[in-house]
Design a protein around this motif. Structure first.
Motif, PDB file in Angstrom:
ATOM      1  N   GLY A  94       4.283  18.538  33.805  1.00  0.00           N
ATOM      2  CA  GLY A  94       2.943  18.417  34.371  1.00  0.00           C
ATOM      3  C   GLY A  94       2.762  17.122  35.134  1.00  0.00           C
ATOM      4  N   ASP A  95       3.240  16.040  34.565  1.00  0.00           N
ATOM      5  CA  ASP A  95       3.141  14.740  35.238  1.00  0.00           C
ATOM      6  C   ASP A  95       3.950  14.734  36.532  1.00  0.00           C
ATOM      7  OD1 ASP A  95       1.552  13.823  33.152  1.00  0.00           O
ATOM      8  OD2 ASP A  95       3.236  12.867  32.108  1.00  0.00           O
ATOM      9  N   ALA A  96       5.133  15.351  36.493  1.00  0.00           N
ATOM     10  CA  ALA A  96       5.986  15.396  37.682  1.00  0.00           C
ATOM     11  C   ALA A  96       5.334  16.227  38.791  1.00  0.00           C
ATOM     12  CB  ALA A  96       7.358  15.958  37.322  1.00  0.00           C
ATOM     13  N   LEU A  97       4.733  17.358  38.422  1.00  0.00           N
ATOM     14  CA  LEU A  97       4.050  18.176  39.427  1.00  0.00           C
ATOM     15  C   LEU A  97       2.886  17.424  40.055  1.00  0.00           C
ATOM     16  CD1 LEU A  97       3.918  21.755  37.881  1.00  0.00           C
ATOM     17  CD2 LEU A  97       4.877  21.120  40.091  1.00  0.00           C
ATOM     18  N   ARG A  98       2.111  16.739  39.233  1.00  0.00           N
ATOM     19  CA  ARG A  98       0.980  15.977  39.770  1.00  0.00           C
ATOM     20  C   ARG A  98       1.457  14.841  40.680  1.00  0.00           C
ATOM     21  NH1 ARG A  98      -1.152  17.884  34.895  1.00  0.00           N
ATOM     22  NH2 ARG A  98      -0.175  16.247  33.649  1.00  0.00           N
ATOM     23  N   GLU A  99       2.553  14.185  40.314  1.00  0.00           N
ATOM     24  CA  GLU A  99       3.097  13.123  41.172  1.00  0.00           C
ATOM     25  C   GLU A  99       3.587  13.694  42.500  1.00  0.00           C
ATOM     26  OE1 GLU A  99       6.745   9.938  41.489  1.00  0.00           O
ATOM     27  OE2 GLU A  99       6.170  10.621  39.498  1.00  0.00           O
ATOM     28  N   ALA A 100       4.296  14.824  42.432  1.00  0.00           N
ATOM     29  CA  ALA A 100       4.773  15.463  43.668  1.00  0.00           C
ATOM     30  C   ALA A 100       3.589  15.833  44.557  1.00  0.00           C
ATOM     31  CB  ALA A 100       5.610  16.694  43.328  1.00  0.00           C
ATOM     32  N   TRP A 101       2.534  16.336  43.959  1.00  0.00           N
ATOM     33  CA  TRP A 101       1.325  16.708  44.706  1.00  0.00           C
ATOM     34  C   TRP A 101       0.738  15.497  45.434  1.00  0.00           C
ATOM     35  CZ3 TRP A 101      -0.969  21.379  45.579  1.00  0.00           C
ATOM     36  CH2 TRP A 101      -2.271  21.356  46.071  1.00  0.00           C
ATOM     37  N   ARG A 102       0.697  14.373  44.743  1.00  0.00           N
ATOM     38  CA  ARG A 102       0.098  13.157  45.317  1.00  0.00           C
ATOM     39  C   ARG A 102       0.982  12.496  46.365  1.00  0.00           C
ATOM     40  NH1 ARG A 102      -0.955  12.273  39.898  1.00  0.00           N
ATOM     41  NH2 ARG A 102       0.776  10.834  39.773  1.00  0.00           N
ATOM     42  N   THR A 103       2.304  12.600  46.226  1.00  0.00           N
ATOM     43  CA  THR A 103       3.196  11.772  47.029  1.00  0.00           C
ATOM     44  C   THR A 103       4.065  12.519  48.039  1.00  0.00           C
ATOM     45  OG1 THR A 103       4.952  11.839  45.360  1.00  0.00           O
ATOM     46  CG2 THR A 103       3.327  10.045  45.178  1.00  0.00           C
ATOM     47  N   CYS A 104       4.030  13.847  48.035  1.00  0.00           N
ATOM     48  CA  CYS A 104       4.927  14.613  48.907  1.00  0.00           C
ATOM     49  C   CYS A 104       4.150  15.541  49.837  1.00  0.00           C
ATOM     50  CB  CYS A 104       5.892  15.441  48.062  1.00  0.00           C
ATOM     51  SG  CYS A 104       6.978  14.427  47.031  1.00  0.00           S
ATOM     52  N   ASP A 105       4.802  15.936  50.920  1.00  0.00           N
ATOM     53  CA  ASP A 105       4.217  16.877  51.875  1.00  0.00           C
ATOM     54  C   ASP A 105       4.322  18.315  51.384  1.00  0.00           C
ATOM     55  OD1 ASP A 105       3.755  14.793  53.815  1.00  0.00           O
ATOM     56  OD2 ASP A 105       5.908  14.853  54.205  1.00  0.00           O
ATOM     57  N   ALA A 106       5.300  18.573  50.522  1.00  0.00           N
ATOM     58  CA  ALA A 106       5.531  19.907  49.980  1.00  0.00           C
ATOM     59  C   ALA A 106       6.146  19.765  48.602  1.00  0.00           C
ATOM     60  CB  ALA A 106       6.448  20.711  50.891  1.00  0.00           C
ATOM     61  N   VAL A 107       6.008  20.832  47.792  1.00  0.00           N
ATOM     62  CA  VAL A 107       6.534  20.833  46.427  1.00  0.00           C
ATOM     63  C   VAL A 107       7.332  22.118  46.222  1.00  0.00           C
ATOM     64  CG1 VAL A 107       5.946  20.832  43.964  1.00  0.00           C
ATOM     65  CG2 VAL A 107       4.517  19.565  45.595  1.00  0.00           C
ATOM     66  N   VAL A 108       8.542  21.979  45.682  1.00  0.00           N
ATOM     67  CA  VAL A 108       9.299  23.131  45.217  1.00  0.00           C
ATOM     68  C   VAL A 108       9.330  23.025  43.708  1.00  0.00           C
ATOM     69  CG1 VAL A 108      11.504  24.351  45.218  1.00  0.00           C
ATOM     70  CG2 VAL A 108      10.684  23.262  47.317  1.00  0.00           C
ATOM     71  N   SER A 109       8.739  24.016  43.069  1.00  0.00           N
ATOM     72  CA  SER A 109       8.597  24.033  41.615  1.00  0.00           C
ATOM     73  C   SER A 109       9.573  25.048  41.037  1.00  0.00           C
ATOM     74  CB  SER A 109       7.149  24.411  41.268  1.00  0.00           C
ATOM     75  OG  SER A 109       6.985  24.552  39.891  1.00  0.00           O
TER      76      SER A 109
ATOM     77  N   LEU B 138      10.815  17.943  44.359  1.00  0.00           N
ATOM     78  CA  LEU B 138      11.422  18.983  43.536  1.00  0.00           C
ATOM     79  C   LEU B 138      11.096  18.713  42.084  1.00  0.00           C
ATOM     80  CD1 LEU B 138      14.995  19.055  45.130  1.00  0.00           C
ATOM     81  CD2 LEU B 138      12.957  20.320  45.835  1.00  0.00           C
ATOM     82  N   VAL B 139      10.569  19.733  41.398  1.00  0.00           N
ATOM     83  CA  VAL B 139      10.186  19.592  39.994  1.00  0.00           C
ATOM     84  C   VAL B 139      10.816  20.734  39.209  1.00  0.00           C
ATOM     85  CG1 VAL B 139       8.264  19.533  38.372  1.00  0.00           C
ATOM     86  CG2 VAL B 139       8.003  18.511  40.632  1.00  0.00           C
ATOM     87  N   ALA B 140      11.439  20.409  38.081  1.00  0.00           N
ATOM     88  CA  ALA B 140      12.070  21.426  37.238  1.00  0.00           C
ATOM     89  C   ALA B 140      11.787  21.126  35.777  1.00  0.00           C
ATOM     90  CB  ALA B 140      13.572  21.450  37.487  1.00  0.00           C
ATOM     91  N   ALA B 141      11.700  22.189  34.986  1.00  0.00           N
ATOM     92  CA  ALA B 141      11.394  22.032  33.564  1.00  0.00           C
ATOM     93  C   ALA B 141      12.585  22.313  32.656  1.00  0.00           C
ATOM     94  CB  ALA B 141      10.242  22.968  33.180  1.00  0.00           C
TER      95      ALA B 141
ATOM     96  N   ARG C 163      -1.558  26.469  36.802  1.00  0.00           N
ATOM     97  CA  ARG C 163      -2.423  25.821  35.807  1.00  0.00           C
ATOM     98  C   ARG C 163      -2.435  24.306  35.967  1.00  0.00           C
ATOM     99  NH1 ARG C 163      -0.532  30.075  32.825  1.00  0.00           N
ATOM    100  NH2 ARG C 163       1.192  28.931  31.943  1.00  0.00           N
ATOM    101  N   VAL C 164      -1.300  23.725  36.312  1.00  0.00           N
ATOM    102  CA  VAL C 164      -1.242  22.264  36.491  1.00  0.00           C
ATOM    103  C   VAL C 164      -1.905  21.839  37.801  1.00  0.00           C
ATOM    104  CG1 VAL C 164       0.313  20.300  36.847  1.00  0.00           C
ATOM    105  CG2 VAL C 164       0.815  21.981  35.060  1.00  0.00           C
ATOM    106  N   LEU C 165      -1.636  22.581  38.880  1.00  0.00           N
ATOM    107  CA  LEU C 165      -2.082  22.128  40.192  1.00  0.00           C
ATOM    108  C   LEU C 165      -3.484  22.588  40.589  1.00  0.00           C
ATOM    109  CD1 LEU C 165       1.209  22.484  42.265  1.00  0.00           C
ATOM    110  CD2 LEU C 165       0.275  20.451  41.130  1.00  0.00           C
ATOM    111  N   ALA C 166      -4.003  23.636  39.979  1.00  0.00           N
ATOM    112  CA  ALA C 166      -5.311  24.160  40.377  1.00  0.00           C
ATOM    113  C   ALA C 166      -6.416  23.103  40.386  1.00  0.00           C
ATOM    114  CB  ALA C 166      -5.705  25.342  39.503  1.00  0.00           C
ATOM    115  N   PRO C 167      -6.495  22.235  39.384  1.00  0.00           N
ATOM    116  CA  PRO C 167      -7.565  21.229  39.425  1.00  0.00           C
ATOM    117  C   PRO C 167      -7.431  20.223  40.569  1.00  0.00           C
ATOM    118  CG  PRO C 167      -6.652  21.416  37.207  1.00  0.00           C
ATOM    119  CD  PRO C 167      -5.766  22.200  38.120  1.00  0.00           C
ATOM    120  N   LEU C 168      -6.265  20.169  41.194  1.00  0.00           N
ATOM    121  CA  LEU C 168      -6.034  19.202  42.264  1.00  0.00           C
ATOM    122  C   LEU C 168      -6.334  19.756  43.650  1.00  0.00           C
ATOM    123  CD1 LEU C 168      -2.618  17.807  40.965  1.00  0.00           C
ATOM    124  CD2 LEU C 168      -4.919  16.971  40.460  1.00  0.00           C
ATOM    125  N   LEU C 169      -6.576  21.048  43.750  1.00  0.00           N
ATOM    126  CA  LEU C 169      -6.814  21.668  45.053  1.00  0.00           C
ATOM    127  C   LEU C 169      -8.023  21.054  45.731  1.00  0.00           C
ATOM    128  CD1 LEU C 169      -6.294  25.425  44.137  1.00  0.00           C
ATOM    129  CD2 LEU C 169      -4.741  23.964  45.428  1.00  0.00           C
TER     130      LEU C 169
END
Length: 83
Positions: A34-49, A4-7, A58-64
């Motif tokens: 941005g850092d939290a979203l990237r960490e969630a992407w790397r370490t979780c099965d799903a992300v709720v933003s 879970l990531v919130a701004a 914009r944050v996650l597109a380069p990680l696809l």
């Protein structure tokens, strides 16, 4: 695990409610958004933003990499009315 990531304060309150409802399923990832979203992407099965779709993209597109291995991502508004 669902990251879970919130701004904003409203987003963090929404994330807290979800974490209370599913304590063994979710993990709140704090820090700069941005850092939290990237960490969630790397370490979780799903992300709720809990932030705007455009900002999340914009944050996650380069990680696809591939739809079969990338985590699921859902954007939810602070009022928890729309996903």
């Amino acid at each position: 695990m669902i990251g879970l990531v919130a701004a904003t304060a409203g987003g963090r309150a929404a994330a807290d409610l979800l974490a209370e409802a599913w304590p063994d399923e979710v993990r709140i990832i704090a820090g700069r958004t941005g850092d939290a979203l990237r960490e969630a992407w790397r370490t979780c099965d799903a992300v709720v933003s809990f932030l705007a779709v455009g900002a999340t993209v914009r944050v996650l597109a380069p990680l696809l990499a591939d739809k079969t291995i990338d985590p699921a991502v859902v954007c939810v508004d602070e009022a928890r009315r729309y996903a």
